[in-house]
Scaffold this motif. Structure first.
Motif, PDB file in Angstrom:
ATOM      1  N   SER A   1      43.788  45.850  52.302  1.00  0.00           N
ATOM      2  CA  SER A   1      44.484  43.853  52.428  1.00  0.00           C
ATOM      3  C   SER A   1      43.016  43.651  51.579  1.00  0.00           C
TER       4      SER A   1
ATOM      5  N   ARG B   1      41.116  40.228  50.342  1.00  0.00           N
ATOM      6  CA  ARG B   1      41.427  38.727  50.312  1.00  0.00           C
ATOM      7  C   ARG B   1      39.831  38.040  49.547  1.00  0.00           C
ATOM      8  N   ASP B   2      40.960  37.643  47.935  1.00  0.00           N
ATOM      9  CA  ASP B   2      40.438  36.933  47.349  1.00  0.00           C
ATOM     10  C   ASP B   2      39.185  37.403  46.561  1.00  0.00           C
TER      11      ASP B   2
ATOM     12  N   GLU C   1      44.156  39.326  46.095  1.00  0.00           N
ATOM     13  CA  GLU C   1      45.231  38.208  47.141  1.00  0.00           C
ATOM     14  C   GLU C   1      45.994  39.057  47.628  1.00  0.00           C
TER      15      GLU C   1
ATOM     16  N   GLU D   1      48.135  42.496  50.288  1.00  0.00           N
ATOM     17  CA  GLU D   1      48.622  43.605  51.412  1.00  0.00           C
ATOM     18  C   GLU D   1      49.599  44.113  51.655  1.00  0.00           C
TER      19      GLU D   1
END
Length: 574
Positions: free
Chosen positions: A9, A11-12, A29, A31
């Protein structure tokens, strides 16, 4: 909708190397879920390798920089775990398998991680055998890794990371050094491991069409440090994103576009096996019928002849047997075939690095048996497959300039010719960098530049475009074409079937140390028996033509090549 937690993952997530002024990755971004198979494509320098280094833990442990945002692998923050712990989750198979070996035999190499874990010997032997059998290497445990074929080396490296029962397998350019059929087998193996053992697979590869021989769940397209597309193959090839970013799309997809087919996901164009051929058959037939017949170019005089050439490195193991061929002045020729077929050895014999056991080599009708390497180098330039075996200077500019300086070329002329070659090879902004800072593909371009500045009459290149994105591939090949138009004869040892079709009307095929084919590239890549014997694979253009029931599938392939040549000429004229 996914119900599982992602195994990877971002995230930003932004990452900037300490040595760089700007970030390499921006606001990622992403996943990836357990059991997914992901393909990552993008131009060279787009950030693919940096993203891979984040996944396998080399960032932040080996490559330092500034991170903003968050990233987790198997739920763990890399800042709160060690590289050793990450290696138990993510196994990486490198582009250059030789750089991954640590054991003297296949069995020792596979057992390395188990030895570090102090595994009991009986359990270790059982685990090594089981994992080796998984990758079809169980019968070669006592062999040296450095005596294996390219495909076998890759299988050994894969077993070496699978022995830890990792959850994620990361493949960095797995096809770069493999012949087409071995590459196909590698993709089959990766697919089998994915299906049978439910591993999460991440593949970074320029040869997108070859990876899409088997199913992938998603294709990530990275450009200038950003993920610009995350989609299924059908959606991606239906858009214009790949050619717009300079990424090679599958050849059959390009052919469909030339025929005026409006691609859409419903046609299933992501894989040639899923393409709805009934919807595209008529446009293909009309396009083929409207194309003019192929015109054979005039042939030049014979420049280089090989007659009855035989050579062996060891007494009981012949490498080349009774090879005869003619290379004409001004030709561009592909030398293709299986890994270990003798292609590189043939080039070394021509250059005088090794000497034939029987037969002879003629240059303009004169035997060169007694020519020294230096005398041959005045006529013949050679770019080796492994750039690390050629580079001798620490700085890029000095490496490319070395040959000219040895010949006593004035320094002003040296700078002019070196800078021109570096621009063509996409290295000019790095001209004052140390060679050690370059990737494998960038080092390859340095060695090509170092030969291009020497102005040889014959230029032999061993895998000149391996690991290159489409833009650099095109820059290098168009430069070589320009040299060819000036009268320089080009010989290329290659596994790239697109290069063979697009740039070399003449192809020579080796298998088992013997010449089994000598003719047009189109003929060779449309004959199933020839392709099978030489570990080639039939071009997807031919498969498309056969699926569409075109009256002359081989002619269709030639029409495609002729049309691309017309487009290039028109572009140059503009």
């Amino acid at each position: 909708m996914q119900t599982k937690e992602p195994i990877i993952s971002f995230r930003d997530f932004t990452f900037q190397y300490f040595s760089q002024k700007e970030p390499t990755l921006f606001n990622i971004e992403l996943e990836i879920y357990p059991g997914e198979k992901i393909l990552i494509v993008g131009p060279s320098g787009s950030g693919k390798s940096t993203l891979a280094h984040c996944i396998n833990g080399l960032i932040p442990y080996a490559y330092k920089g500034t991170v903003t945002g968050t990233m987790t692998v198997a739920g763990k923050d890399p800042e709160k775990s060690s590289l050793f712990e990450r290696s138990k989750t993510v196994g990486t198979v490198l582009q250059d398998s030789d750089g991954q070996f640590v054991g003297l035999t296949v069995g020792e190499d596979i057992a390395f991680a188990l030895e570090n874990d102090r595994t009991a010997q009986a359990e270790m032997k059982e685990t090594v055998q089981r994992v080796a059998d998984m990758v079809d290497m169980g019968a070669l445990l006592s062999s040296s890794p450095f005596e294996l074929s390219g495909g076998q080396k890759q299988r050994t490296a894969l077993a070496g990371v699978m022995v830890d029962d990792v959850e994620v397998l990361l493949f960095d350019e797995p096809l770069a050094n493999l012949d087409p059929l071995t590459g196909k087998t590698a993709i089959d193996l990766i697919d089998r491991i994915h299906r049978e053992y439910n591993k999460t697979i991440v593949i970074i590869e320029h040869r997108m069409e070859d990876v899409l021989y088997r199913h992938v769940d998603r294709v990530l397209v990275i450009s200038e440090g950003r993920i610009v597309s995350d989609s299924a193959p059908d959606e991606l090839v239906s858009s214009d994103l790949l050619p717009r970013l300079g990424i090679r799309e599958p050849l059959y997809v390009t052919a469909l576009k030339y025929a005026g087919v409006e691609l859409m996901p419903a046609l299933g164009p992501g894989y040639i096996d899923t393409l709805d051929i009934s919807q595209v058959r008529e446009p293909l037939r009309q396009w083929a019928a409207a194309r003019p017949p192929h015109a054979e170019p005039p042939q030049g005089e014979v420049l280089l002849s090989v007659r009855g050439l035989s050579f062996r490195y060891t007494k009981n193991r012949p490498t080349l047997q009774d090879i005869s061929l003619d290379i004409r002045r001004g030709e561009m020729v592909s030398i293709v075939g299986t890994n270990g077929a003798g292609k590189s050895t043939l080039a070394k014999l021509i250059c005088g690095f090794v000497h034939e056991d029987a037969g002879e080599i003629l240059y303009e009708g004169q035997s060169i048996r007694d020519w020294t390497i230096k005398e041959r180098s005045l006529k013949i330039g050679y770019v080796m497959q492994n750039p690390n075996q050629m580079i001798s200077k620490p700085m890029i500019f000095d490496e490319v300039a070395l040959g000219l300086r040895i010949r006593g070329t004035p320094e002003e002329k040296v700078r002019e010719r070196v800078e021109h070659a570096l621009k063509i090879c996409g290295l000019f902004p790095m001209r004052n960098w140390p060679v050690a800072a370059l990737s494998f593909g960038q080092k390859k371009r340095v060695t090509i530049a170092s030969m291009l500045v020497m102005d040889p009459q014959i230029l032999i290149l061993d895998e000149p475009t391996a690991g290159q994105d489409l833009r650099h591939y095109t820059d290098i090949m168009e430069f070589l074409r320009g040299l060819n138009r000036q009268g320089i004869t080009i010989l290329m040892i290659t596994h790239d079937m697109h290069l063979m079709l697009e740039y070399t009307p003449h192809a020579i095929v080796l298998a088992g140390g013997r010449k089994i084919g000598d003719g047009s590239a189109v003929e060779i890549l449309t004959v199933a028996e020839m392709a099978e014997r030489a570990n080639l694979k039939l071009t997807s253009l031919y498969e498309l033509a056969r699926k569409a029931d075109l009256p002359d599938p081989q002619g269709f392939v030639q029409q495609f090549i002729d049309y691309e040549e017309e487009r290039r000429c028109e572009s140059e004229a503009v």
